[in-house]
Design a protein around this motif. Structure first.
Motif, PDB file in Angstrom:
ATOM      1  N   HIS A   1      39.359  41.648  47.980  1.00 20.81           N
ATOM      2  CA  HIS A   1      39.893  41.133  46.727  1.00 20.81           C
ATOM      3  C   HIS A   1      40.836  39.972  47.036  1.00 20.81           C
ATOM      4  N   PHE A   2      40.880  39.037  46.099  1.00 23.67           N
ATOM      5  CA  PHE A   2      41.883  37.986  46.116  1.00 23.67           C
ATOM      6  C   PHE A   2      42.907  38.325  45.040  1.00 23.67           C
ATOM      7  N   PHE A   3      44.176  38.118  45.350  1.00 23.20           N
ATOM      8  CA  PHE A   3      45.254  38.209  44.371  1.00 23.20           C
ATOM      9  C   PHE A   3      46.091  36.972  44.598  1.00 23.20           C
ATOM     10  N   GLN A   4      46.240  36.157  43.560  1.00 25.95           N
ATOM     11  CA  GLN A   4      46.933  34.895  43.770  1.00 25.95           C
ATOM     12  C   GLN A   4      47.922  34.614  42.640  1.00 25.95           C
ATOM     13  N   ILE A   5      49.065  34.060  43.030  1.00 24.87           N
ATOM     14  CA  ILE A   5      50.061  33.550  42.101  1.00 24.87           C
ATOM     15  C   ILE A   5      50.206  32.062  42.406  1.00 24.87           C
ATOM     16  N   LEU A   6      50.071  31.243  41.377  1.00 24.24           N
ATOM     17  CA  LEU A   6      50.182  29.794  41.501  1.00 24.24           C
ATOM     18  C   LEU A   6      51.314  29.313  40.602  1.00 24.24           C
ATOM     19  N   GLU A   7      52.193  28.479  41.139  1.00 29.44           N
ATOM     20  CA  GLU A   7      53.292  27.904  40.369  1.00 29.44           C
ATOM     21  C   GLU A   7      53.285  26.397  40.562  1.00 29.44           C
ATOM     22  N   GLY A   8      53.525  25.675  39.489  1.00 36.30           N
ATOM     23  CA  GLY A   8      53.604  24.226  39.604  1.00 36.30           C
ATOM     24  C   GLY A   8      53.539  23.559  38.248  1.00 36.30           C
ATOM     25  N   GLU A   9      53.263  22.265  38.270  1.00 36.53           N
ATOM     26  CA  GLU A   9      53.150  21.502  37.030  1.00 36.53           C
ATOM     27  C   GLU A   9      51.938  21.979  36.236  1.00 36.53           C
TER      28      GLU A   9
ATOM     29  N   PHE B   1      43.167  26.295  38.504  1.00 36.76           N
ATOM     30  CA  PHE B   1      42.589  27.558  38.066  1.00 36.76           C
ATOM     31  C   PHE B   1      41.152  27.369  37.572  1.00 36.76           C
ATOM     32  N   LYS B   2      40.859  26.266  36.906  1.00 35.30           N
ATOM     33  CA  LYS B   2      39.480  25.993  36.473  1.00 35.30           C
ATOM     34  C   LYS B   2      38.552  25.883  37.685  1.00 35.30           C
ATOM     35  N   ARG B   3      39.043  25.245  38.760  1.00 32.86           N
ATOM     36  CA  ARG B   3      38.239  25.140  39.986  1.00 32.86           C
ATOM     37  C   ARG B   3      38.004  26.516  40.599  1.00 32.86           C
ATOM     38  N   ILE B   4      39.036  27.344  40.585  1.00 37.88           N
ATOM     39  CA  ILE B   4      38.919  28.695  41.137  1.00 37.88           C
ATOM     40  C   ILE B   4      37.880  29.492  40.355  1.00 37.88           C
ATOM     41  N   GLN B   5      37.894  29.378  39.038  1.00 36.97           N
ATOM     42  CA  GLN B   5      36.937  30.115  38.218  1.00 36.97           C
ATOM     43  C   GLN B   5      35.489  29.725  38.520  1.00 36.97           C
ATOM     44  N   LYS B   6      35.274  28.488  38.943  1.00 33.90           N
ATOM     45  CA  LYS B   6      33.929  28.004  39.250  1.00 33.90           C
ATOM     46  C   LYS B   6      33.549  28.208  40.713  1.00 33.90           C
ATOM     47  N   ASP B   7      34.513  28.558  41.543  1.00 32.86           N
ATOM     48  CA  ASP B   7      34.294  28.689  42.988  1.00 32.86           C
ATOM     49  C   ASP B   7      33.390  29.893  43.269  1.00 32.86           C
ATOM     50  N   MET B   8      32.298  29.661  43.970  1.00 33.97           N
ATOM     51  CA  MET B   8      31.303  30.701  44.241  1.00 33.97           C
ATOM     52  C   MET B   8      31.796  31.756  45.236  1.00 33.97           C
ATOM     53  N   ARG B   9      32.934  31.543  45.860  1.00 37.33           N
ATOM     54  CA  ARG B   9      33.479  32.539  46.788  1.00 37.33           C
ATOM     55  C   ARG B   9      34.183  33.664  46.041  1.00 37.33           C
ATOM     56  N   HIS B  10      34.381  33.477  44.726  1.00 34.74           N
ATOM     57  CA  HIS B  10      35.026  34.477  43.879  1.00 34.74           C
ATOM     58  C   HIS B  10      34.013  35.052  42.893  1.00 34.74           C
ATOM     59  N   THR B  11      34.172  36.311  42.554  1.00 35.36           N
ATOM     60  CA  THR B  11      33.482  36.896  41.409  1.00 35.36           C
ATOM     61  C   THR B  11      34.514  37.682  40.611  1.00 35.36           C
ATOM     62  N   ASN B  12      34.199  37.938  39.370  1.00 34.60           N
ATOM     63  CA  ASN B  12      35.066  38.762  38.513  1.00 34.60           C
ATOM     64  C   ASN B  12      36.510  38.251  38.478  1.00 34.60           C
TER      65      ASN B  12
ATOM     66  N   ILE C   1      50.392  30.981  36.980  1.00 36.71           N
ATOM     67  CA  ILE C   1      49.178  31.747  36.692  1.00 36.71           C
ATOM     68  C   ILE C   1      49.022  32.765  37.809  1.00 36.71           C
ATOM     69  N   CYS C   2      48.678  33.979  37.418  1.00 36.78           N
ATOM     70  CA  CYS C   2      48.382  35.040  38.379  1.00 36.78           C
ATOM     71  C   CYS C   2      47.001  35.575  38.040  1.00 36.78           C
ATOM     72  N   TYR C   3      46.168  35.758  39.060  1.00 39.65           N
ATOM     73  CA  TYR C   3      44.828  36.290  38.810  1.00 39.65           C
ATOM     74  C   TYR C   3      44.409  37.188  39.967  1.00 39.65           C
ATOM     75  N   ILE C   4      43.378  37.963  39.700  1.00 45.33           N
ATOM     76  CA  ILE C   4      42.729  38.786  40.712  1.00 45.33           C
ATOM     77  C   ILE C   4      41.239  38.475  40.647  1.00 45.33           C
ATOM     78  N   SER C   5      40.576  38.549  41.790  1.00 49.68           N
ATOM     79  CA  SER C   5      39.121  38.376  41.830  1.00 49.68           C
ATOM     80  C   SER C   5      38.570  39.139  43.023  1.00 49.68           C
ATOM     81  N   ASP C   6      37.254  39.255  43.050  1.00 48.68           N
ATOM     82  CA  ASP C   6      36.567  39.904  44.160  1.00 48.68           C
ATOM     83  C   ASP C   6      35.957  38.853  45.063  1.00 48.68           C
ATOM     84  N   PHE C   7      35.841  39.180  46.352  1.00 45.07           N
ATOM     85  CA  PHE C   7      35.095  38.317  47.261  1.00 45.07           C
ATOM     86  C   PHE C   7      33.643  38.308  46.802  1.00 45.07           C
TER      87      PHE C   7
END
Length: 136
Positions: A45-53, A61-72, A4-10
């Motif tokens: 901005h955060f830009f992240q690539i995650l690889e794994g099971e 990724f679900k945790r990241i979407q709920k993390d208040m340190r990220h927006t958008n 999964i690759c995503y981008i978000s704002d601080f």
């Protein structure tokens, strides 16, 4: 395996201490859960690539979407992979990039891996390059 690759704002209230805590947590969690990839912090901005099971990456990724340190949070890529793109990078450990020297090392790695013509790698390389070019 999955990537999964995503981008978000601080978030607007993200402090330097919160960022340092996040980096420490990301490195510890990802390395202990066999998650490879990278996190780039640039221009708030955060830009992240995650690889794994599959299950681990989806839950993370679900945790990241709920993390208040990220927006958008915008998912740029969600794909099955046969092998890890970042398995040979940084000893297979997850890596956080914050400075120019790290970025230069990443470009060298990308140039090396492009020769393998592994399609998911090429997509991840292009997404990363676009992000870095937009955030100079």
């Amino acid at each position: 395996m999955k990537a999964i690759c995503y981008i978000s704002d601080f978030s607007s209230d993200l402090t330097d201490q919160s960022t340092d805590d996040l980096i420490s947590f990301v490195n510890t969690y990802n390395n202990s859960n066999n998650v490879t990839g990278l996190l780039i912090l640039k221009n708030k901005h955060f830009f992240q690539i995650l690889e794994g099971e599959h299950d681990i990456i989806d839950a993370l990724f679900k945790r990241i979407q709920k993390d208040m340190r990220h927006t958008n949070v915008i998912k740029l890529l969600d794909t099955k992979i046969k092998g890890r793109v970042f398995d040979d990078y940084n000893g297979g450990n997850f890596k956080v990039f914050e400075n120019t020297a790290d970025m230069n090392k990443l470009y060298l790695y990308f140039n090396w891996i492009k020769q393998a013509e592994y399609l998911p790698a090429n997509s991840l390389i292009q997404l990363t390059t676009n992000f870095l070019n937009q955030n100079k």
